[in-house]
Design an enzyme around this catalytic site. Structure first.
Site, PDB file in Angstrom:
ATOM      1  N   LYS A  74     -19.859  96.618 -23.028  1.00  0.00           N
ATOM      2  CA  LYS A  74     -21.288  96.665 -23.253  1.00  0.00           C
ATOM      3  C   LYS A  74     -21.822  95.339 -23.750  1.00  0.00           C
ATOM      4  CE  LYS A  74     -20.029 100.882 -25.327  1.00  0.00           C
ATOM      5  NZ  LYS A  74     -19.970 101.687 -26.525  1.00  0.00           N
ATOM      6  N   GLY A  75     -20.913  94.483 -24.197  1.00  0.00           N
ATOM      7  CA  GLY A  75     -21.292  93.251 -24.889  1.00  0.00           C
ATOM      8  C   GLY A  75     -22.216  92.316 -24.126  1.00  0.00           C
ATOM      9  N   ASP A 135     -12.521  84.862 -25.914  1.00  0.00           N
ATOM     10  CA  ASP A 135     -11.767  84.558 -27.128  1.00  0.00           C
ATOM     11  C   ASP A 135     -10.361  84.119 -26.707  1.00  0.00           C
ATOM     12  OD1 ASP A 135     -11.164  84.569 -29.881  1.00  0.00           O
ATOM     13  OD2 ASP A 135     -10.625  86.676 -29.868  1.00  0.00           O
ATOM     14  N   LYS A 185     -14.738  80.637 -27.381  1.00  0.00           N
ATOM     15  CA  LYS A 185     -13.938  80.221 -28.550  1.00  0.00           C
ATOM     16  C   LYS A 185     -12.682  79.543 -28.027  1.00  0.00           C
ATOM     17  CE  LYS A 185     -14.862  83.976 -31.828  1.00  0.00           C
ATOM     18  NZ  LYS A 185     -14.239  85.227 -32.343  1.00  0.00           N
ATOM     19  N   ARG A 204     -25.160  95.109 -32.357  1.00  0.00           N
ATOM     20  CA  ARG A 204     -25.509  94.648 -31.007  1.00  0.00           C
ATOM     21  C   ARG A 204     -26.996  94.353 -30.872  1.00  0.00           C
ATOM     22  NH1 ARG A 204     -21.075  95.723 -27.573  1.00  0.00           N
ATOM     23  NH2 ARG A 204     -19.903  97.609 -28.015  1.00  0.00           N
TER      24      ARG A 204
HETATM   25  P1  IMP Z   1     -10.297  88.152 -25.338  1.00  0.00           P
HETATM   26  O1  IMP Z   1      -9.548  89.045 -24.380  1.00  0.00           O
HETATM   27  O2  IMP Z   1      -9.461  87.813 -26.539  1.00  0.00           O
HETATM   28  O3  IMP Z   1     -10.865  86.913 -24.693  1.00  0.00           O
HETATM   29  O4  IMP Z   1     -11.456  89.027 -25.947  1.00  0.00           O
HETATM   30  C1  IMP Z   1     -12.637  89.190 -25.316  1.00  0.00           C
HETATM   31  C2  IMP Z   1     -13.434  90.323 -25.893  1.00  0.00           C
HETATM   32  O5  IMP Z   1     -13.174  90.528 -27.272  1.00  0.00           O
HETATM   33  C3  IMP Z   1     -14.908  89.973 -25.800  1.00  0.00           C
HETATM   34  O6  IMP Z   1     -15.437  90.428 -24.590  1.00  0.00           O
HETATM   35  C4  IMP Z   1     -15.479  90.710 -26.976  1.00  0.00           C
HETATM   36  O7  IMP Z   1     -15.794  92.033 -26.601  1.00  0.00           O
HETATM   37  C5  IMP Z   1     -14.373  90.732 -27.981  1.00  0.00           C
HETATM   38  N1  IMP Z   1     -14.557  89.639 -28.965  1.00  0.00           N
HETATM   39  C6  IMP Z   1     -13.899  88.464 -29.041  1.00  0.00           C
HETATM   40  N2  IMP Z   1     -14.336  87.714 -30.068  1.00  0.00           N
HETATM   41  C7  IMP Z   1     -15.292  88.447 -30.663  1.00  0.00           C
HETATM   42  C8  IMP Z   1     -16.160  88.205 -31.785  1.00  0.00           C
HETATM   43  O8  IMP Z   1     -16.125  87.162 -32.468  1.00  0.00           O
HETATM   44  N3  IMP Z   1     -17.032  89.194 -32.078  1.00  0.00           N
HETATM   45  C9  IMP Z   1     -17.117  90.353 -31.359  1.00  0.00           C
HETATM   46  N4  IMP Z   1     -16.349  90.612 -30.313  1.00  0.00           N
HETATM   47  C10 IMP Z   1     -15.442  89.676 -29.955  1.00  0.00           C
HETATM   48 MG    MG Z   2     -16.440  92.296 -24.304  1.00  0.00          MG
END
Ligand code: IMP
Ligand code: MG
Length: 179
Positions: free
Chosen positions: A42-43, A102, A130, A164
């Site tokens: 949903k982000g 992330d 990030k 959100r």
């Molecule tokens: P990744 O698989 O580690 O790249 O994570 C991606 C998902 O983790 C993103 O789509 C977000 O939903 C969640 N996420 C990563 N960092 C944050 C943050 O700082 N705040 C909130 N959600 C995060």
């Molecule tokens: Mg996400």
């Protein structure tokens, strides 16, 4: 809600300005192509909405929902598809819209899944990146802002499904998620 925010990183005005720039770049790059925008629920909803309404070429829109197991502040690496695309993507130029990249684990998995379905091209636009936490080799073509490590919320991005609806992007106070 606002008392849980340590620092505002990007105001609504700054976000809107940057998203318009991304939309303009995308509109130029995808001219003459069969663009399908895929928002990740949903982000990405607020970002996707702002982006889409500023894209000036013909395009289609779809959404996917994914979930990774694990605690609410760390991704586990195991990704589940909760909602798949409505139609075939064969021959289309896919632009995946994500809120924040992330570790990159979620999108790496998703890209592998989409690549198996014969799209003509697949690229990613992420509002936030990030880079310091990247664990996989992921190519994110369009990035709104590079953010520091810290837990980010607002503009669609949640902590435990809350925050959100903040119109800006901020860093959540550690005491909120450390309790
Ligand atoms: P990744 O698989 O580690 O790249 O994570 C991606 C998902 O983790 C993103 O789509 C977000 O939903 C969640 N996420 C990563 N960092 C944050 C943050 O700082 N705040 C909130 N959600 C995060
Ligand atoms: Mg996400």
């Amino acid at each position: 809600m606002k008392q849980d925010i340590q620092e505002i990183l990007y105001s609504e005005e700054i976000l809107s300005k940057r998203i318009k720039e991304l939309a303009s770049e995308i509109s130029t790059d995808y001219r003459g192509k069969d663009l399908l925008i895929v928002g990740i629920l949903k982000g990405s909803v607020i970002f996707a909405a702002e982006l889409i309404k500023n894209i000036s070429i013909k395009c289609e829109i779809d959404f996917m929902a994914v979930s990774s197991y694990g605690s609410s502040t760390e991704t586990s690496g195991v990704v589940r598809i909760l909602k798949d695309l409505d139609n075939s993507i064969e021959g289309k130029d896919i632009l995946v819209v994500e809120d924040i990249v992330d570790t990159g684990v979620t999108l790496t998995y998703l890209l592998k899944y989409l690549k198996a379905r014969k799209a003509n091209s697949i690229e990613i636009v992420a509002l936030l990146n990030k880079q310091a936490r990247r664990k996989s080799d992921l190519d994110v073509k369009y990035i709104g802002f590079e953010v520091p490590d810290g837990f980010i919320v607002g503009y669609g991005i949640d902590y435990a499904e809350k925050y959100r609806n903040l119109p800006f992007i901020g860093i959540l106070k550690p005491e909120v998620y450390e309790k």
